[in-house]
Design an enzyme around this catalytic site. Structure first.
Site, PDB file in Angstrom:
ATOM      1  N   ARG A  50      -3.731  -9.412   0.645  1.00  0.00           N
ATOM      2  CA  ARG A  50      -4.358 -10.668   0.223  1.00  0.00           C
ATOM      3  C   ARG A  50      -4.274 -11.809   1.229  1.00  0.00           C
ATOM      4  O   ARG A  50      -5.009 -12.782   1.113  1.00  0.00           O
ATOM      5  CB  ARG A  50      -3.752 -11.124  -1.114  1.00  0.00           C
ATOM      6  N   TYR A  62       9.313   3.505 -12.152  1.00  0.00           N
ATOM      7  CA  TYR A  62       8.105   2.866 -12.708  1.00  0.00           C
ATOM      8  C   TYR A  62       7.732   3.500 -14.048  1.00  0.00           C
ATOM      9  O   TYR A  62       7.407   2.803 -15.018  1.00  0.00           O
ATOM     10  CB  TYR A  62       6.919   2.983 -11.748  1.00  0.00           C
ATOM     11  N   ASP A 108      -2.649   2.728  -3.668  1.00  0.00           N
ATOM     12  CA  ASP A 108      -1.414   2.182  -4.223  1.00  0.00           C
ATOM     13  C   ASP A 108      -0.499   3.319  -4.646  1.00  0.00           C
ATOM     14  O   ASP A 108      -0.926   4.477  -4.747  1.00  0.00           O
ATOM     15  CB  ASP A 108      -1.704   1.234  -5.396  1.00  0.00           C
ATOM     16  N   ARG A 133     -12.152  -8.048  -2.160  1.00  0.00           N
ATOM     17  CA  ARG A 133     -11.357  -8.027  -3.391  1.00  0.00           C
ATOM     18  C   ARG A 133     -11.925  -8.975  -4.462  1.00  0.00           C
ATOM     19  O   ARG A 133     -11.819  -8.698  -5.653  1.00  0.00           O
ATOM     20  CB  ARG A 133      -9.924  -8.409  -3.014  1.00  0.00           C
ATOM     21  N   ARG A 146       1.571  -3.382   4.152  1.00  0.00           N
ATOM     22  CA  ARG A 146       0.607  -4.239   3.458  1.00  0.00           C
ATOM     23  C   ARG A 146      -0.309  -4.980   4.434  1.00  0.00           C
ATOM     24  O   ARG A 146      -0.703  -6.116   4.177  1.00  0.00           O
ATOM     25  CB  ARG A 146       1.316  -5.264   2.554  1.00  0.00           C
TER      26      ARG A 146
HETATM   27  O1  CP3 Z   1       0.334  -1.234   3.325  1.00  0.00           O
HETATM   28  C1  CP3 Z   1      -0.901  -1.262   3.118  1.00  0.00           C
HETATM   29  O2  CP3 Z   1      -1.674  -2.119   3.619  1.00  0.00           O
HETATM   30  C2  CP3 Z   1      -1.521  -0.141   2.324  1.00  0.00           C
HETATM   31  C3  CP3 Z   1      -1.747  -0.399   0.951  1.00  0.00           C
HETATM   32  C4  CP3 Z   1      -0.595  -0.476  -0.024  1.00  0.00           C
HETATM   33  C5  CP3 Z   1      -0.651  -1.262  -1.203  1.00  0.00           C
HETATM   34  N1  CP3 Z   1       0.448  -0.985  -1.947  1.00  0.00           N
HETATM   35  C6  CP3 Z   1      -1.742  -2.172  -1.530  1.00  0.00           C
HETATM   36  C7  CP3 Z   1      -1.554  -3.154  -2.614  1.00  0.00           C
HETATM   37  C8  CP3 Z   1       0.610   0.225  -0.061  1.00  0.00           C
HETATM   38  C9  CP3 Z   1       1.200   1.176   0.967  1.00  0.00           C
HETATM   39  C10 CP3 Z   1       1.256  -0.099  -1.297  1.00  0.00           C
HETATM   40  C11 CP3 Z   1       2.516   0.510  -1.728  1.00  0.00           C
HETATM   41  C12 CP3 Z   1       3.171  -0.009  -2.933  1.00  0.00           C
HETATM   42  N2  CP3 Z   1       2.598  -0.360  -4.123  1.00  0.00           N
HETATM   43  C13 CP3 Z   1       4.560  -0.126  -3.086  1.00  0.00           C
HETATM   44  C14 CP3 Z   1       5.571   0.276  -2.066  1.00  0.00           C
HETATM   45  C15 CP3 Z   1       5.673  -0.743  -1.024  1.00  0.00           C
HETATM   46  C16 CP3 Z   1       6.681  -1.762  -1.350  1.00  0.00           C
HETATM   47  O3  CP3 Z   1       6.289  -2.935  -1.442  1.00  0.00           O
HETATM   48  O4  CP3 Z   1       7.837  -1.370  -1.432  1.00  0.00           O
HETATM   49  C17 CP3 Z   1       4.820  -0.613  -4.379  1.00  0.00           C
HETATM   50  C18 CP3 Z   1       6.176  -0.930  -4.973  1.00  0.00           C
HETATM   51  C19 CP3 Z   1       3.568  -0.740  -5.024  1.00  0.00           C
HETATM   52  C20 CP3 Z   1       3.300  -1.150  -6.416  1.00  0.00           C
HETATM   53  C21 CP3 Z   1       2.514  -2.396  -6.469  1.00  0.00           C
HETATM   54  N3  CP3 Z   1       1.177  -2.497  -6.153  1.00  0.00           N
HETATM   55  C22 CP3 Z   1       2.962  -3.671  -6.861  1.00  0.00           C
HETATM   56  C23 CP3 Z   1       4.386  -3.993  -7.285  1.00  0.00           C
HETATM   57  C24 CP3 Z   1       1.863  -4.528  -6.784  1.00  0.00           C
HETATM   58  C25 CP3 Z   1       1.799  -5.943  -7.239  1.00  0.00           C
HETATM   59  C26 CP3 Z   1       2.620  -6.821  -6.389  1.00  0.00           C
HETATM   60  C27 CP3 Z   1       1.734  -7.502  -5.438  1.00  0.00           C
HETATM   61  O5  CP3 Z   1       2.065  -7.524  -4.240  1.00  0.00           O
HETATM   62  O6  CP3 Z   1       0.719  -7.998  -5.901  1.00  0.00           O
HETATM   63  C28 CP3 Z   1       0.763  -3.777  -6.296  1.00  0.00           C
HETATM   64  C29 CP3 Z   1      -0.608  -4.262  -5.999  1.00  0.00           C
HETATM   65  C30 CP3 Z   1      -1.078  -4.112  -4.580  1.00  0.00           C
HETATM   66  N4  CP3 Z   1      -0.944  -2.981  -3.834  1.00  0.00           N
HETATM   67  C31 CP3 Z   1      -1.804  -5.075  -3.820  1.00  0.00           C
HETATM   68  C32 CP3 Z   1      -2.109  -4.478  -2.594  1.00  0.00           C
HETATM   69  C33 CP3 Z   1      -2.912  -5.065  -1.455  1.00  0.00           C
HETATM   70  C34 CP3 Z   1      -2.211  -6.463  -4.289  1.00  0.00           C
HETATM   71  C35 CP3 Z   1      -3.267  -6.288  -5.309  1.00  0.00           C
HETATM   72  C36 CP3 Z   1      -4.389  -7.291  -5.278  1.00  0.00           C
HETATM   73  O7  CP3 Z   1      -5.259  -7.234  -4.389  1.00  0.00           O
HETATM   74  O8  CP3 Z   1      -4.430  -8.088  -6.207  1.00  0.00           O
END
Ligand code: CP3
Length: 352
Positions: free
Chosen positions: A38, A160, A83, A47, A34
């Site tokens: 944010r 999911y 994502d 964003r 990540r």
């Molecule tokens: O790592 C990186 O920088 C690359 C981008 C990336 C995102 N999600 C961006 C994201 C990667 C590799 C993921 C993978 C992801 N997505 C996982 C596996 C990683 C882990 O945490 O185990 C999972 C479970 C998801 C599903 C997901 N996407 C969730 C549960 C959420 C909401 C929770 C949260 O942190 O807000 C997201 C949204 C998400 N994916 C955001 C980002 C930067 C935040 C969204 C926003 O900008 O509002």
């Protein structure tokens, strides 16, 4: 030996790719899960103008946030901004990201018969925005910085689809797994087939390695993982690793480590619930290891953070094949200066 795509000399000799091959490096490479998120003001500036889904589906913007994060942090690899879940949309899943709550699936697959609503993709045309982003990012990144692609592992994606969102006890998922093994097999097979095409297409478009996130597999006992998950994950990794190295990342349950190794991968991705030294011993030294500082360590004062990063580096015993990372993603309220400090600390203390 797998017939990996030819790499440029700069990419082949990069710290990250050397560590993947367990070759000596000048200092320990790192990237951060990540890293484009944010907590970074540069990410929020983009964003704030679009929804999360628009950001994922606009290659220019996905490219901008990916490349900027690598640049401002000075990490040794970039990870594609995307994502885990949008690949499910063209398969038949109605996906929405709710403000402040994360992803929600409006038509979860609760019964065995619902599995027919999820179709394996025959072509990757419907997610072409991802490969456009990969091509743009690859040409914008420095020549010696590898780009990582990624996807969800079959179990994490299946849960999911079935739960419809996050879950504490995975009751619906496990119920389908236990009660309807035929439907479970069908669901997992469709996911493996689709995700292997998806990862191969990311590699084809310009990713040097891919990470498979099994973020939720830790809820399973070793015997259930072996029976219901391992054969699928193994088949997926075998299909992809012929094209590029695979990082097999799993969280939540150190009892699964021997099975994670058995499922395959060039690099084992570790969470923080086990000391890296103990984990590497369990995996065996014929595989690279990525991890595993507790992400909450980043809230600590800088001298404490430095000590905690040193602890992880020491646990790796300077063996070739350690890629430093957090045990899970960086939190959204993190101070970006602490993340930048971590990168400097690891490069300084990891120097050979
Ligand atoms: O790592 C990186 O920088 C690359 C981008 C990336 C995102 N999600 C961006 C994201 C990667 C590799 C993921 C993978 C992801 N997505 C996982 C596996 C990683 C882990 O945490 O185990 C999972 C479970 C998801 C599903 C997901 N996407 C969730 C549960 C959420 C909401 C929770 C949260 O942190 O807000 C997201 C949204 C998400 N994916 C955001 C980002 C930067 C935040 C969204 C926003 O900008 O509002």
């Amino acid at each position: 030996m797998p017939s990996h795509q030819a790499l440029s000399a700069e990419l082949h000799n990069s710290r990250f790719m050397k560590a993947v091959r367990r070759e000596p490096v000048d200092t320990t490479p790192l990237w951060i899960m990540r890293q484009a998120g944010r907590y970074l003001p540069e990410y929020m500036a983009v964003r704030n103008k679009v929804t999360f889904m628009e950001l994922c589906k606009t290659p220019e913007l996905a490219c901008e946030v990916t490349v900027t994060a690598q640049q401002v942090l000075g990490v040794d690899a970039a990870i594609l901004f995307a994502d885990l879940l949008p690949i499910l949309e063209p398969m038949g899943i109605d996906l929405e990201y709710l403000k402040g709550e994360g992803p929600v699936i409006h038509n979860p697959l609760r019964q065995g018969k619902d599995v027919d609503r999820l179709q394996a993709l025959q072509s990757m045309e419907s997610v072409d925005y991802v490969f456009q982003a990969v091509r743009m990012i690859r040409s914008a990144l420095p020549a010696n910085i590898p780009l990582l692609g990624f996807a969800g592992a079959p179990f994490t994606l299946a849960s999911y689809c079935i739960e419809g969102g996050g879950s504490k006890n995975y009751i619906h998922t496990k119920s389908m797994m236990y009660n309807d093994p035929g439907a479970w097999h069908e669901l997992m097979t469709r996911l493996v087939d689709t995700v292997s095409l998806y990862l191969k297409a990311q590699i084809q478009a310009g990713c040097q390695a891919v990470q498979m996130f099994d973020s939720w597999a830790g809820c399973l006992s070793p015997s259930d993982y072996r029976r219901y998950v391992l054969p699928y994950t193994k088949r997926l990794i075998e299909a992809v690793i012929t094209d590029a190295p695979v990082i097999n990342f799993l969280t939540g349950n150190p009892a699964l480590l021997p099975l994670q190794k058995e499922a395959g991968g060039s690099v084992m991705g570790l969470d923080w619930r086990i000391d890296l030294q103990d984990a590497w011993k369990i995996f065996g030294y014929d595989v690279a290891v990525q991890g595993n500082m507790d992400p909450v360590s980043l809230y600590a004062d800088l001298p404490v953070l430095r000590q905690r990063a040193a602890d992880v580096l020491n646990a790796a015993e300077r063996r070739p094949g350690h890629i430093f990372n957090l045990g899970h993603g960086v939190m959204p309220d993190m101070n970006p200066n602490h993340v930048k400090a971590l990168v400097e600390i690891v490069h300084e203390l990891g120097a050979r």
